[in-house]
Design a protein around this motif. Sequence first.
Motif, short mmCIF file in Angstrom:
data_model
loop_
_atom_site.label_atom_id
_atom_site.label_comp_id
_atom_site.label_asym_id
_atom_site.label_seq_id
_atom_site.Cartn_x
_atom_site.Cartn_y
_atom_site.Cartn_z
N LEU A 1 31.54 69.05 54.08
CA LEU A 1 31.62 69.06 55.15
C LEU A 1 33.39 69.18 55.76
CD1 LEU A 1 28.88 66.79 56.22
CD2 LEU A 1 28.92 69.14 56.71
N VAL A 2 34.16 68.30 55.03
CA VAL A 2 35.28 68.23 55.35
C VAL A 2 36.15 69.45 55.35
CG1 VAL A 2 37.55 66.84 55.04
CG2 VAL A 2 35.56 65.73 55.11
N GLU A 3 35.81 70.17 53.98
CA GLU A 3 36.48 71.45 53.40
C GLU A 3 36.20 72.39 54.48
OE1 GLU A 3 37.42 71.78 48.93
OE2 GLU A 3 35.36 71.24 49.04
N ALA A 4 34.80 72.21 55.11
CA ALA A 4 34.38 73.29 55.74
C ALA A 4 34.96 73.14 57.24
CB ALA A 4 32.82 73.20 55.95
N GLY A 5 35.48 72.22 57.31
CA GLY A 5 36.09 71.94 59.14
C GLY A 5 35.11 71.21 59.77
N ARG A 6 33.99 70.75 59.38
CA ARG A 6 33.05 70.06 59.91
C ARG A 6 33.35 68.53 59.84
NH1 ARG A 6 28.00 73.13 57.42
NH2 ARG A 6 26.61 71.41 58.75
N VAL A 7 34.34 68.03 60.47
CA VAL A 7 34.77 66.50 60.20
C VAL A 7 34.15 65.89 61.06
CG1 VAL A 7 36.44 66.76 62.17
CG2 VAL A 7 36.95 65.29 60.23
N SER A 8 33.46 66.25 62.12
CA SER A 8 32.68 65.21 63.06
C SER A 8 31.48 64.99 62.32
CB SER A 8 32.10 66.08 64.49
OG SER A 8 31.45 65.24 65.02
N GLU A 9 30.83 65.89 61.79
CA GLU A 9 29.63 65.58 60.91
C GLU A 9 30.06 64.82 59.64
OE1 GLU A 9 27.07 69.22 60.19
OE2 GLU A 9 28.48 70.08 61.45
N ALA A 10 31.20 64.99 59.13
CA ALA A 10 31.57 64.29 57.89
C ALA A 10 31.83 62.75 58.42
CB ALA A 10 32.60 64.86 57.22
N VAL A 11 32.20 62.63 59.52
CA VAL A 11 32.63 61.11 59.82
C VAL A 11 31.32 60.35 60.38
CG1 VAL A 11 33.71 59.77 61.70
CG2 VAL A 11 34.99 61.72 60.40
N GLN A 12 30.36 61.08 60.95
CA GLN A 12 29.07 60.37 61.22
C GLN A 12 28.33 59.99 59.91
OE1 GLN A 12 26.99 62.15 64.68
NE2 GLN A 12 28.84 63.75 64.53
N LEU A 13 28.33 61.00 59.03
CA LEU A 13 27.57 60.88 57.62
C LEU A 13 28.29 59.65 56.96
CD1 LEU A 13 25.61 61.68 55.66
CD2 LEU A 13 27.29 63.30 54.81
N ALA A 14 29.71 59.45 57.06
CA ALA A 14 30.24 58.24 56.11
C ALA A 14 29.99 57.22 57.00
CB ALA A 14 31.85 58.70 56.18
N ARG B 1 27.25 56.45 58.64
CA ARG B 1 25.79 55.86 58.30
C ARG B 1 25.62 55.37 56.54
NH1 ARG B 1 24.43 60.62 61.09
NH2 ARG B 1 24.24 61.75 58.91
N ARG B 2 26.55 56.06 55.64
CA ARG B 2 26.62 55.45 54.57
C ARG B 2 27.22 54.13 54.22
NH1 ARG B 2 26.95 61.22 51.19
NH2 ARG B 2 24.83 61.76 51.86
N LEU B 3 28.26 53.79 55.04
CA LEU B 3 29.12 52.76 54.83
C LEU B 3 28.32 51.49 55.64
CD1 LEU B 3 32.66 53.98 55.40
CD2 LEU B 3 31.63 52.89 53.29
N GLU C 1 30.09 56.03 68.07
CA GLU C 1 29.28 57.23 67.68
C GLU C 1 29.74 58.55 68.85
OE1 GLU C 1 26.49 59.64 65.67
OE2 GLU C 1 27.05 57.40 65.44
N PRO C 2 29.65 58.07 70.21
CA PRO C 2 30.19 59.24 71.03
C PRO C 2 31.57 59.61 70.58
CG PRO C 2 29.30 57.45 72.48
CD PRO C 2 29.48 56.77 70.98
#
Length: 795
Positions: free
Chosen positions: A726-739, A741-743, A754-755
């Motif tokens: 996700l980060v490499e694809a430029g989808r940083v917002s999705e990557a941060v939300q996923l990170a 949730r896992r943390l 979240e907003p």
Amino acid sequence: MPVLKLRGCTPEPLGNYLKGLGVFRLIAEQADPLARAWWKDGVLCLHTRWSLDDVADFFVKGIGEDDKPIYSPTPIFAPWGGSPGFYADGDENPKKLIAMIRQSSQERLSASREAVKDIDAILQRQAWATVPKKQRKHLKSEIVASMRLAWGAHAVDWFDACVSLEENAHYGFLYGTGGNEGRADITNNFWEMIEETIGLSSPRANARETLCASIFGGPRVGGTSKTAGQHFPLAAGSSNCGQEFFGSSSANPWDVILMMEGAILFAGAATKRLSQYGKGKAAFPFMIDYLATGEPSTSINDEAKQDGQIVRCRAEFWMPLWQSATSLPEIHALLSEGRLQRRSGEKTEHTLHAMEAIKTLGSSRGIETFHRVGLFERRGKGYYLASSLGFHATSGSSHSIAPQLAEIEDFRQQIYLNLRSGPGIPDRIMRSRQRFHAALATLLEGDEKGAVSTSDALLGVLAGASTIEREIALLKDRSQILKPCPTLTNSWLPNHGRGPEYALARAVAGILPWGESSSGDGQRPAVESIRANLLPVARQGRSWVWDKTTRCDVWARGAPLHANLAATLRRRLIDAQRGGGEGLPLWSSHGARFEDLLAFWKGTVDDLRLGELIQTLSLVDADESNGDSIEIQQGRAEPTPDLQTGAVWFNPDGQAQTRLKPVERHQRELVSERELQSAFELPRVYHLLKLCFVGGRLPRRPVERCALGRSGAEPFPTVCLDLLSLVEAGRVSEAVQLAARRLGAKGYQPVLREPDMQALEMDLNQCRRLAGMLLIPVFQPGVLAALAIKPEYNS
């Protein structure tokens, strides 16, 4: 007893050095056995019973009323050469000179007459005197061997300095190839000079003037038009050697005579070069193979090629200069041992070996300096000129670098033997070889002169070895050409900083092997150290070998640095899924500081240099720590502070401001103010994402108003390949939300709301640089948690 300064006998050019030895040898052997000589202030000093005038008389006519002692020329003949005067079809001038020697009644020529008589007898007995020149080429080895057996002691001295006999004749190149320089027979030149000076029948009128000019540096008028040979380049006549475009040949005949007399001291001998059980091989004192080490007037093209037949530098000589009064027997002993044996006891074959050896040999024999001279092909084929390559002092010591040199001994020997110009070896590899040898020379010269710090020079050698490995890795037959560099110890690395590039490279290159392989081989980790991601290599014990089947080497030549870092991170995460182990294969005991990470994020580091340093430092073995020792180090050095992130703001220039002072724990500074500012300036999303890519356990969750170390019960992060994508694809917002949730599932609730995470935007190039940053281990991962995770309430 007076001390004479022979101002015409200087360390350079080579001819003047040999001329000085010739004067000393002849005085000590024929006039004053108690004579002593040494080098001082750039000239040879001679301590003898004779005065300056007596020395001049000795060479010209003899000392005193009875003309004794008197100089007796050494019998210097080469009946195996191309145009000697011993054969029926020989050149007329050499034949005339030999006839004059036969007919001479001078006592000073008695040894030469005996040698000529012996030569005539052998040629007549073997019926060689009438053999045509073309057929004599096939008899050369037999003629050489016959002369060695028949000649007397004086002639044998010349023979041993000229030729050494094995299965084939080997030459001491101070006399060309067995007394020949190209088509010229230097033995004929020697007797022509004798005839011009002392005369084969009677002395010449101007012999004393030219002698004093040669030995004592006095003025002279005119000279001989005959060539002075390779030892006096400026007297040979060539372009740019005079006041006009082309300089004419003009030599002092005494220079040539005394030079040839002095070179006799460098007699060859058979020595066990390989081991005590090895086969004897010819060796001439201080004569070795030339290696290009960055001298301005030379190049890699002067070295020997693969077939050994094309050589633009015949040999390299290391001429000793001593400053204590020394007798001729002592000089004989020095030169008889002049094999330049290294500290390890191994043979000395080339320039770099000599740089090591001169320290031990020089200190044990009282030699202060060596003059390095090469015999180079210049002005067309067949013309060799002696060129000075510098002076090397023996006052330094190589003790400090001896262990490091021993570690790469086999590797550099492979480079010397296998990487030579010819088929299958591209020019890029030869250039890399030269840079490696130049770095080794800098290391040895810096150790001896202090011109370059040892740590910088060691790093230069590492860089040279790494460059050669990368170039060899591109060849299909690399396994037959060169083995990879062995694992090196941490002694190669400097103890203090070298800028952000070095610190970041040290962090990446120090990433350890991880886990156990699922193949059942308990001795192999599931994920190797970072070196296996840079080159197609695999570990075998403490050695490395080329691996044709590996898929781990993902470092692409010419790709952007951030792309290579991200590719390496992805490969290590994939390999971790195929083996067993806790955590991620990303731990390094030399994590990067936030100040250096900020420089990488801002793009102020030199990406090219950083990439090269990662390759370079990967040759050094990272500390192979098991899981327990990693936890011990993390618990000791990676506490989580309370940074009170609400007390941070940014000024109009974007600089982070805080009311906090440097963080301390147990009366020790944990995080400096400069590190704090750098950590605050990094994107907050980096801190959150990096927590998903730390080696070992996650850092302790922050606690209000406390700086606490790990308890040992913290969870391990899980493999997050999807997050990296996700980060490499430029989808940083999705990557941060996923990170988040896992943390959060592991009890680490993020500070970001979240907003805010949903509204995150970042340029694609920044996202890709951020992805590369996720590989780099961090020195204080607890600061990541302090900035990205909500602290626990301290009751």
